[in-house]
Structures are given as C-alpha cells and as structure tokens.
Design an enzyme around this catalytic site. Structure first.
Site, PDB file in Angstrom:
ATOM      1  N   PHE D  49     -14.534 -81.437 -31.036  1.00 46.37           N
ATOM      2  CA  PHE D  49     -15.213 -81.703 -32.299  1.00 46.37           C
ATOM      3  C   PHE D  49     -16.102 -82.927 -32.153  1.00 46.37           C
ATOM      4  O   PHE D  49     -15.837 -83.802 -31.338  1.00 46.37           O
ATOM      5  CB  PHE D  49     -14.197 -81.941 -33.411  1.00 46.37           C
ATOM      6  CG  PHE D  49     -13.272 -80.784 -33.630  1.00 46.37           C
ATOM      7  CD1 PHE D  49     -13.665 -79.683 -34.395  1.00 46.37           C
ATOM      8  CD2 PHE D  49     -12.006 -80.764 -33.062  1.00 46.37           C
ATOM      9  CE1 PHE D  49     -12.815 -78.607 -34.597  1.00 46.37           C
ATOM     10  CE2 PHE D  49     -11.159 -79.687 -33.255  1.00 46.37           C
ATOM     11  CZ  PHE D  49     -11.561 -78.600 -34.019  1.00 46.37           C
ATOM     12  N   GLU D  50     -17.111 -83.003 -32.999  1.00 47.08           N
ATOM     13  CA  GLU D  50     -18.050 -84.119 -32.929  1.00 47.08           C
ATOM     14  C   GLU D  50     -17.392 -85.470 -33.224  1.00 47.08           C
ATOM     15  O   GLU D  50     -17.933 -86.518 -32.898  1.00 47.08           O
ATOM     16  CB  GLU D  50     -19.214 -83.910 -33.903  1.00 47.08           C
ATOM     17  CG  GLU D  50     -18.812 -83.884 -35.354  1.00 47.08           C
ATOM     18  CD  GLU D  50     -20.001 -83.505 -36.248  1.00 47.08           C
ATOM     19  OE1 GLU D  50     -21.014 -84.188 -36.192  1.00 47.08           O
ATOM     20  OE2 GLU D  50     -19.886 -82.518 -36.999  1.00 47.08           O
TER      21      GLU D  50
END
Lengths: 335, 253, 335, 253
Positions: D49-50
């Site tokens: 995930f970012e």
C-alpha cells in the site's frame, strides 16, 4: 560493461534464497561488475564476502564506496578493483588513510572519483528511489566539483557511467529554500550490493541493529543483493515488529548465513571490531612482500571465513564478544 | 599541573563549544574535545556523528565515527542521510558547530584532505572528504584542528576539499554556500581566528611557552600576529576531567 | 506572512518540553500560519490538537497535507483553513471525498493546490533535508503540472510560497537513470507541524509504532513541532533501542500527554479508529445546520479532549481498544 | 451459483494478477480483488500500500490504506516515501501491477479523480490524486476499476489526474513517463483492453447477461466491440473464497 543477473523470482514471498557464500559470490559478482558494500570503516563491513571475492579472483571491479574502510581496502589490496568512486578512504586508528588504497592511488593503479559522504549517500538514495539525481548544497567552491577522476571522454565511452561527475544548476525556484544554486549528483545503481546484517529470514527480510549507515539505500539501488547475516531467524519473528525491519525481502537475491561475517569489523550486539587484527592487517599492508604473505596465509590460505576464524582463534573472538547491554565489548583494550 | 600541547589544543577547542550547541564530531582529537566540553563547560551540548547517532551516551571513547560505542544510548540511530540532513536542515543545522581535521589549511581556512600533487596520480593520497566538505558547506561555524607544520599551512592548497572562506569576503555567498565558515584554527602551538573584514586568519592566541615567531616559522604564509595574546593554560579541573573522565586510557591524547 | 516562533533552546538534551495542549497550540499555532499535521486518513491524526485549534478559533491557516483525512477535514469544517496544498481529500469508507473539504472547494471558500501523495512526501523530505526541491518522475502529461491553484501572480505576492507549483527540467545527466526529464517539486517548511505518536519522552524523542506515514519528515521540515502522545516514557526506555526511535528530541518544541489523542482515528497498538464516530461526523458534515450543531456540542461544547472522550463514553473506547498481538481491535464491527 | 456484478468485476481483476506480481492496492474493491487473487490464483503475489507496508498478513480486510490492519505482520512498515520509491525503483517497480479507481476514464485510459467543472471552483470536487498519478506514472501495468455510467466515460476529461496513454501512441515516452500504462478497464458490465497500435480502449469481455450494446449505451465515446467475447463467469471456488475468506462480513462487496 554491464553485468546484469536479474534475480529470478526474487519477488516471491516464500522463495528460499539461502545459499552458500561461494555460490552467491560466483553468481552475482563477476569480473568488471559494479559493486558496493555496506558498513562504515570498522563496522559491519561484509568481510566474509570480501575475502571470498578475493579468493575467487574477481578483477576489474568498479566500486562505489562512501567510507567503507576495511572492506574496500582489502578488495583493493586483493587486486579486485580497477575504479572507485569514494568519499573517504580512511579506517580509524588502524589506518588514518587506508593503506592499500593510498598505495594504489599513488602508483596510478586505481582510478578514483572523489565525492563527499553525503553526496555518495544521496547517490545511493537516488538509485533506490529511481530518480536520475538528487540535490545538495555541498561541493560549491571546491575541487570536488572542478577536478574529475573520470574524464568527460571516458564517461562518453562508458555508458554504464553518468555523462558528468556532477552538475551545478541555478535553483529553478529562485531562492526558495535559501539556495541560489544546487549541486546535483547522479544516481548509482550497482550491479550488486553486499551487506552484512545481524538478522535475516530465509526470504531476505533484514533487521539491522544499531546504525544502518547507507546500507538500506545501497541495497535498494542495486540490481542484485547479497545479504550475509549473523543469524537466520524465523519470518514470524521479524514480522512481529515490521517497523523495526530495515529491508523487505523484495530487494534481496541471496541470503547467506555467516556468523562473524563482519569480522574483523564490528557487528553491533554481536561483537566488537578486533583492534589486534586490524593492526595486524595494517602492519602487513605497508609492505608488498608482507602483504602478499598475508593474503597467501589469511585469505587464500583458508577455505572460507570459518577457516580465518580458526586461525584467529576462539580466545580472541571471546575477547571481542559484545556486552548485552551496550552492544560492544566493554573495556576492550583498544590501544 | 603540567600538560601536553595536545591537551592544550583539546581544551582550547572545548572552550569554543557553547552550552546548547550541537557538535559534529570526527574521529580522534575532535571527539576528545567535544566530550571534554560536555563534561566541563557545555553540559547541554549534543554530540552527533556523520554515521547517524544523535546524542549518544559515549561511556567509552569511540575510536572511529562508526565505532559501536557511538550507538549506545543515543536518542536515535539513523544513517548517513539523517546525519547530514540534520546539518543541512535550517532549524537544527544552524545550531551545529563542526570540528574538522585536515592535511592542509590555507589563509582563508580552506582545507585539503584529499592529496598532495596531481589529483590523478598524487605524491601523497589522503582519505578524501568523508563528510568534511558537507560539514564545512552546511554549518554556520566550525573549528579546524591541525598540527603546526610548514607543509600543512601552504600558500596554495593542492586540492580544495572543504570550503573555508574560499578566496575571501563574499566568496561563499557567490559560490552558493550557506552562511558560515570556520571560526578558529586550533593547533599545537596556538589558535587563529578569522578577520571579519578580510576573512584571513590572524593569530589570536599562542600557548604558554610558545612565541608568535615560533608559529610564523611553522607556516608557509604569514599571518597578522598583532592581536595575539597568550592563552590561559588549562585549569586543573579541565585537565583532571580530560584525563580521568574523557580519555582515561590515553587512547587518543 | 511568516509566523516564526523559533523554539528557544529546543536543542538542549535535558530541557523539559512537556506542556498543556492549550499552551502548545496558543504558542505555536497562530492565525495565518503555515501548518501540517501527521497521520493518514483514519490513522494517527493529531485529533486532540485539531479540536483544540478549532476551539481556540484559529483562522486563515495555510495547510500542507498529503492524505491526512480526518484531521484536515475537521480543520476545514472548523473554519480554520484558507488555503491548502493537498494530495488527497478522502477518508476511507466514512467519506470517499472528505465532506467539508468538498463543500468548501465547491463553494470557492478554500484555495487548493493539488499534488500527488509522493510529491507531497518529497516536498516534506526536501524541507527536512534543507534542499530547495526534489525530483520525481510523476506528474508528466497531467493537469497536476498544467493547472495551478495558486497563480504565478499570487505566488509573486507571497514570499512564503515558492514562485512555482513545480518545474519540469531536462535531465542534466542526459538519459541517466532512464529519464529524459524530471519533475521538480519545491520544499515545504511549515511554521508548525503537529504529530501524534505512541511514545515520547519529556524532551521530545519519539517512537512511532506501525507505519510512520510522512510524519518524520513533516516534523523535521518544520520550524516548530508539537508532539502529542499516548504515553510519556522515561528517556532511558527509549534510548535502550535508539534505532527504533523515529524522531530525536532536537526537532521538537512541545510534548503534550494526551491519551486517545488521535481519537476518533486509530493509534496502532493502542486503539482502532471508531467507525461509529467517523460515521457520526460524516452524518453531521453533510448539512450546514447539523454540522454547526455538531461543532457546538462535540468541539466547542467540551473543555478539552478528555471532555470529548467523556461524551463518547468508556464503553465505546473499550470496544476499539487494540488487541495486543495485532495492534487493532480484532473483530470490530466496521460496517 | 448466483453472483453480483461487483463480484464478477472483482474476479475479473483478480484473474489479471499473476503469481509473483507485486500488487499496489487502493481502498475498497481493489483491495478485495488483490486479496482474492492471493487466495485463488496468485498465492505468491505481494500486496503493498502507498502508506508503506510490504506484504502485510491482512487477516481482516482493511477499510482504508491507513487502516491498522495493513500494518500487522508485514515484512516492513515504512512510510509514503518507501512505498512510492518501491514503485519508482527500477528493480521492484517493474514487477508492480497497480489497481486504480477514478471518477472518469477516457478512451486512452487517462483518469480523473480531481474534479468536474472548472478547477478553481468545480461543480464536483473529488479527493484528488492521492498516489494514483504516481502509480500510473511509475509502474508497467495497472488496472482501472470503474462503474459503467455515461458520465464516467467522457470524450474529454475535466481534469487529467493520472496518465494513461495520454493522447495515443508514443505520448507517454514524449512526455517523459516510464514505459507502462493501463492494461484493462474493469467495470460492472465488462472489461476493456487497450489496442497495441492505437492505445485506445476496445471491448474485450462482456459479462454473461450483458450485451456490447449495453456497454456502448453507458459511455460517451464508442469503442471497438468486434473483438469482444463473453467472459467466463466466476467459478464456485472463486466465489466461495471471495465470500468466505476475503470479505466474509460483506464490508466492501
């Protein structure tokens, strides 16, 4: 020359990357390849890997170093390195200037490109980030900017090198950030980076204890990565505190279990540097004949790192064992 | 109480460190000076190293900036990037005082720690910048430690590794450097400061038993000695702390 | 307008920086100042500080945000923010687009400059590093490059803003790094950054558990820093493992002890986000009258964060208590 | 076994993920698709995930990329910088497949997630890029998730937030983007791929019970439907895993 062995399937979370040091070096360190090693002067250099590279007789390596004292100087002494980009070739008390480095440069046997420590750290960061350069405010007014070890002509003939050592540009945001100009330093993406860490799992996730120096970016910038470690631990143990892990497995191609793999440099919480052995190297390094004898006996004369440790003897290793609380050998005689 | 010139030099540097300073330290004598200041006159100064630790406990004297002794009990252990960003950062960097050594220093406080002779194949190769050029570029004030010998004070450096005042007033700004520069050259014979107008070194202090003449005899270029005064010798307290608490095993001094 | 309150003596290792939240906000957050807050959408937003800023009636703040959902949207709703530079105004399931943000922009009440999440993270990093810009390869070909929320004219009149939103330049190292061009984004140095962490000592050294988002660089880029924390712990406890600490004290000006200081967002290992309260905010946020009532009761109507927690009730706080192993409330009803 | 169009859409995306891929995930249905792929056809894929976690255990479905559930059992927990560097990095980034949502997509796979109307004071404001523009710029392939409605497939975007193939062949390279681009637009009615030559969308699959006509009726621009085939419905195994292991509490589907 580019020597790319793109690690196959290094992305798989369940791939077992454990192999012998001999195999890892044979596979990922080839003649002429571009290499960087982790650690800093007398600490956490991947010495077992360095000695294995010398034993395997690698030649013409292009080395990227900030201040990786002991390891880089032995690689130079071992005849492995033809070109080096470096910030500092010193090694604490044992060698204020690294001895084999100094001799090789003075004899014109080693082509050098000088940067600062921060510039080299930024160059690895740029490589890790996937950008062509990063900016800093150091270098202005110095010969680091003006004097190039690798000429424009040489660079033009070597596509694996950036076309310039560095570049100064005007700040495109006027004086934003209080800077009228910036120094841009080009990214490094070594063919292979080798680091020694305290703990890794079989897939390559690493936990570095103490300072990380520039190891994390050196790893992330590289096409191939060899991790040597004091302990191979269960994946579950590392994943219990992911925020304390330094390197996720996706960057790593080989995991090698080598206790005392940083010896004679230190490995925080495991052992201190060995002042006696470092002095011993320095003593031999000053003279060609002595250094040849040293290599013959302590590098080529042993089968592997375990062989070196046997020569050193358990008594000496016990003396440098790290104290549990401080992480170093309290009261060690370092004169 | 007798003392060595190395001890005198260390104490002179320690006296330049103010309480609350963040002290950037290299190896050797600069580390001893920083630790002495913390024990003597600047208990709230903060020592850090280019390898990344901030405010380590330093229960034993480190022999290198990557000595595991710099890691123990620090406020944080990062890496090179964190260390240099702390100096380049405008809030923390402005509080940093650096202590640098070198092979050569010129009249403007520029340093050579790279080579003597041609760069490509020098007569003598030194270790190179390390973090010295970064420190000299980023922080508002730094001290230079050097032994007083003629060849170490040349008219012209063979290689300019770390910027002092370059070629004089305004030069740092013109080149793009942050405000700052060296504040003192501390040797085994005396201390030189930099003239506010010319940015050239002048002799500020000579040590007891040393004359300004001795100092000039040990430099290639000459400096103004008209403002020089004899330095106060180390006090008993200073020497006791230095010897008993900072470097009890005489690892460096 | 610049509002700089350079922290006096924040460098001293033994300075006690503990103060009340009321005092910290009054001292470091002034009308018109440039602010950033830590956390990401529903996690570790410094909510106690956000509500205190609203209670103290701060106006015309210039806000720097990546995806700090809950906190930023409440600051907007509370009428505190005039301008925002932001990557993402969304907040997970409770508000796919942050409701007060959306309304304010659509009404022309909030001047917005859009960046990407990476660009904002790089801008904070540049500020932390003390360089005027950093480079990335994202933005090419998009309206993020072409459409500016803050015009050149406005920027020219506001020296506290960079002269350009961003700048594309040719790679000075030819195609080194595989890039012909790069996007440069200007550094951010907020007047004040506020973060909420799990553990801090009285001098400001912090240990963040779980993801750090962009908190560390937001802190290091700022002129003044307020840390709110779940626990104030002994300095010795943090210094036992310095490599696990996120922020050294030299960057911090105020330390405030606020248990549940991130509520209703999550704080890893302490509590989960409160899906009910987040929905409750969203419900009120959609309507001017309802939102005014909400602010009157739940923000202005309480003395401090403890007052809000009392309104919420211990029962609800127990429900979101974090499980020791996973760090979140296992099985929490999040529909 | 009956199924919803949302389930069909999720399975179509899961089928695009290969074993060994590194999957960049946003919130909502893209997370479900990535988790479904890992449980069904790509057990060695790695989700990240970012916000920074790499390969988290995901014992419960996260409701946001900053949900504490993304932190548990990861290989590492960094921050935004580490996450995006992983994508921009030439070794790891080339293995990433992204999954992006948007408010609008055009015929070249360009995305708008910023606003409808004038940028300065839009009729409708959306959240903005977040990491979407970064992902679309850095990684070699990404999937687009979107509901099939006319206003979501406009001839011209109001704001180009994330780059697809821009205005056609060669445009990404000309602008300076890394090699890459969207590989599929996955909707609740069908799946569109991109023509190798024109870089325009064409209909590749329509779902059982949906006709190409239905799809064209729900777009402002028209696409080639000559290559379209009916998609294979979700298998019983796929549906069971989706319902029982990935999203048992129907938090998202």
């Amino acid at each position: 020359m580019y020597c790319i062995h793109q690690g196959t399937g290094s992305m798989n979370s369940n791939q077992d990357k454990v192999m012998t040091l001999e195999e890892a070096i044979a596979r990922f360190v080839t003649d002429g390849c571009h290499i960087s090693i982790g650690g800093f002067t007398v600490n956490r250099n991947p010495m077992a890997a360095v000695y294995e590279i010398i034993r395997q007789g690698r030649k013409n390596l292009h080395c990227y170093a900030h201040s990786n004292g002991t390891g880089v100087d032995e690689l130079i002494g071992g005849g492995c390195i033809a070109r080096i980009e470096i910030a500092y070739g010193g090694n604490g008390k044992a060698a204020p200037t690294c001895i084999r480095f100094k001799l090789a440069v003075q004899r014109g046997e080693l082509l050098v490109e000088d940067y600062t420590n921060y510039q080299m750290a930024l160059r690895f960061l740029a490589g890790a980030m996937g950008v062509p350069f990063l900016a800093t405010l150091s270098g202005f007014g110095t010969d680091i900017v003006g004097k190039w070890g690798f000429s424009r002509e040489m660079r033009a003939n070597h596509p694996e090198l950036p076309n310039k050592k560095l570049e100064i540009i005007d700040n495109p945001f006027d004086s934003w950030g209080g800077a009228a100009k910036v120094v841009l330093v080009p990214a490094i993406n070594p063919d292979v980076t080798i680091v020694h860490v305290q703990k890794a799992d079989r897939h390559g996730t690493c936990r570095i204890e103490g300072l990380n120096f520039a190891d994390i970016d050196q790893v992330k910038a590289a096409r191939n990565v060899i991790v040597t470690c004091e302990e191979i631990v269960d994946t579950e143990q590392l994943r219990d505190k992911p925020e304390y892990n330094s390197i996720p497995f996706i960057h790593v191609d080989a995991v090698v279990h080598v206790p005392f793999g940083a010896y004679p440099t230190a490995c925080h919480n495991f052992y201190d540097y060995d002042p006696i052995y470092l002095r011993h190297i320095s003593h031999f390094a000053k003279d060609e004949k002595l250094y040849a004898e040293y290599l013959a006996k302590f590098v080529h004369g042993v089968e592997d790192h375990h062989g070196l440790l046997n020569l050193v003897g358990k008594g000496q290793l016990d003396i440098i064992a790290a104290d549990k609380k401080t992480g170093y050998a309290v009261g060690l005689d370092r004169r | 109480m007798g003392y060595t010139l190395q001890e005198m030099m260390t104490i002179m540097a320690a006296r330049e460190i103010h309480n609350g300073d963040i002290v950037f330290c290299g190896t050797g004598i600069s580390m001893v000076a920083a630790m002495a200041a913390k024990h003597i006159n600047a208990p709230d100064s903060i020592i850090f190293f280019e390898t990344g630790p901030i405010d380590p406990r330093l229960e034993e004297i480190p022999m290198a900036v990557a000595d595991p002794r710099v890691m123990y009990g620090a406020a944080s252990n990062g890496g090179l990037l964190e260390a240099f960003a702390t100096m380049q950062n405008r809030k923390t960097g402005r509080r940093v005082i650096g202590i640098l050594g070198a092979a050569q220093v010129d009249r403007y406080g520029n340093l050579n720690s790279t080579c003597i002779g041609e760069y490509a194949q020098p007569e003598i190769r030194f270790p190179g910048s390390g973090g010295a050029c970064d420190v000299a570029s980023f922080v508002p004030r730094y001290l230079i430690f050097i032994q007083h010998e003629k060849r170490k004070f040349p008219v012209r450096l063979d290689y300019l590794t770390s910027p002092g005042y370059l070629d004089g007033p305004g030069a740092r700004e013109r080149e793009g450097l942050l405000p700052g520069g060296p504040t003192a050259v501390i040797t085994n014979l005396g201390v030189m400061h930099f003239d506010d107008d010319t940015k050239e070194t002048y002799l500020a202090f000579y040590y007891p038993g040393v004359t300004p003449r001795d100092i000039l005899d040990n430099m290639e270029f000459s400096v103004d000695v008209s403002r020089a005064a004899e330095a106060a010798p180390p006090t008993e307290v200073e020497l006791t702390i230095l010897r008993e608490r900072v470097d009890p095993h005489k690892l460096i001094l």
